[in-house]
Scaffold this motif. Structure first.
Motif, short mmCIF file in Angstrom:
data_model
loop_
_atom_site.label_atom_id
_atom_site.label_comp_id
_atom_site.label_asym_id
_atom_site.label_seq_id
_atom_site.Cartn_x
_atom_site.Cartn_y
_atom_site.Cartn_z
N ARG A 113 -2.85 4.65 -6.01
CA ARG A 113 -3.08 3.76 -7.15
C ARG A 113 -4.55 3.81 -7.56
O ARG A 113 -5.43 4.01 -6.74
N TYR A 114 -4.77 3.59 -8.86
CA TYR A 114 -6.13 3.45 -9.36
C TYR A 114 -6.11 2.50 -10.56
O TYR A 114 -5.05 2.24 -11.15
N THR A 115 -7.25 1.96 -10.89
CA THR A 115 -7.34 0.97 -11.96
C THR A 115 -8.01 1.58 -13.19
O THR A 115 -9.03 2.27 -13.08
N LYS A 116 -7.41 1.29 -14.34
CA LYS A 116 -7.95 1.75 -15.62
C LYS A 116 -7.68 0.67 -16.66
O LYS A 116 -6.55 0.22 -16.83
N ASP A 149 0.82 -1.22 0.00
CA ASP A 149 0.00 0.00 0.00
C ASP A 149 0.85 1.26 0.00
O ASP A 149 0.32 2.38 -0.02
N ASN A 204 -8.29 -2.42 -16.55
CA ASN A 204 -7.78 -3.62 -15.88
C ASN A 204 -6.27 -3.55 -15.59
O ASN A 204 -5.63 -4.58 -15.38
N LYS A 205 -5.72 -2.35 -15.57
CA LYS A 205 -4.33 -2.16 -15.19
C LYS A 205 -4.22 -1.12 -14.09
O LYS A 205 -5.09 -0.26 -13.94
N THR A 206 -3.16 -1.24 -13.29
CA THR A 206 -2.98 -0.34 -12.17
C THR A 206 -2.05 0.81 -12.56
O THR A 206 -0.99 0.59 -13.16
N PRO A 239 1.32 2.16 -17.13
CA PRO A 239 0.86 1.42 -15.95
C PRO A 239 2.02 1.02 -15.04
O PRO A 239 3.18 0.99 -15.46
N GLU A 240 1.68 0.74 -13.80
CA GLU A 240 2.69 0.43 -12.78
C GLU A 240 3.62 -0.70 -13.22
O GLU A 240 4.84 -0.63 -13.03
N CYS A 293 3.32 4.21 -1.29
CA CYS A 293 3.53 4.89 -2.56
C CYS A 293 4.06 6.30 -2.28
O CYS A 293 3.29 7.26 -2.17
#
Length: 230
Positions: free
Chosen positions: A143-146, A90, A148-150, A223-224, A92
């Motif tokens: 973090r957020y999802t877009k 968690d 299906n990727k972080t 993406p991460e 960042c």
């Protein structure tokens, strides 16, 4: 996707902080001309359309400064050190120091108020120099999802830049009086450190917002999983 010439670090590397120092210093040089795919504008010079420092009232300064068409030269010559980062679980965040030999700022400006003992109502061109800069910065992210990727998003960016020496050069700082303008600028340079201490916090706040936007341009596109090695 990051271009292949940008070398990555591994989040699991026990020497992650040292890796970030090296890779970020190198990336700033390689991205100095910008990168359209990443949404990065040229960094050399770094152009800011407008900076409004508002009404700064501190110490011997009570003034409203506006800078337009600002160009900053020399920021990609920085060396990054002392990274302290964690992008696992968690966590960042990324704290780091930048050492920059010199930055030249060219801009149109307008200035109204009081500076030291002088009433100011000036406008025109300015070229200011900052030498031996130690910058301390701290990015906090989420973090957020877009699709299906972080992805990362910088939620806060603290910007603190402290030069050891400053040279100011404002034309027409006393509107219509060239001789008095020269005397005021001379006095400013004799008291440059104390003047910068008064106006620096407002400038740092504006620059923090600019760098937050710049970083998020990249993070919104990459993406991460593509920012780091396993």
């Amino acid at each position: 996707m990051l271009p292949p010439y940008i070398e990555k670090c591994s989040k699991s590397d026990p020497n992650l902080n040292k890796c970030l120092d090296r890779r970020a210093t190198d990336a700033a040089v390689k991205l100095r001309d910008g990168n359209k795919d990443l949404g990065i504008v040229p960094l050399e010079p770094f152009i800011i359309t407008k900076v409004d420092l508002g009404n700064v009232t501190s110490g011997a300064v009570s003034i409203h400064q506006i800078y337009e068409n600002m160009k900053l030269f020399g920021m990609t010559n920085s060396t990054m050190t002392d990274s302290d980062a964690n992008f696992s679980g968690d966590q960042c965040y990324w704290k780091y120091t930048c050492l920059t030999p010199a930055v030249r700022m060219e801009s149109d400006y307008s200035m109204k108020g009081r500076l030291l003992l002088f009433p100011i109502n000036g406008y025109g061109k300015c070229t200011n120099y900052l030498y031996d800069i130690e910058g301390r910065y701290e990015a906090t992210c989420e973090r957020y999802t877009k699709k299906n990727k972080t992805f990362f998003r910088v939620s806060d960016f603290k910007f603190q830049m402290k030069p050891k020496r400053i040279v100011f050069d404002f034309e027409n700082i006393i509107d219509g009086n060239e001789q008095l303008s020269k005397e005021v600028v001379k006095t400013l340079n004799e008291n440059a450190e104390s003047v910068y201490e008064d106006v620096g916090p407002a400038f740092n706040e504006v620059m923090g917002t600019v760098w937050k936007q710049t970083l998020n341009q990249v993070f919104n596109r990459v993406p991460e999983e593509e920012l780091f090695l396993p």
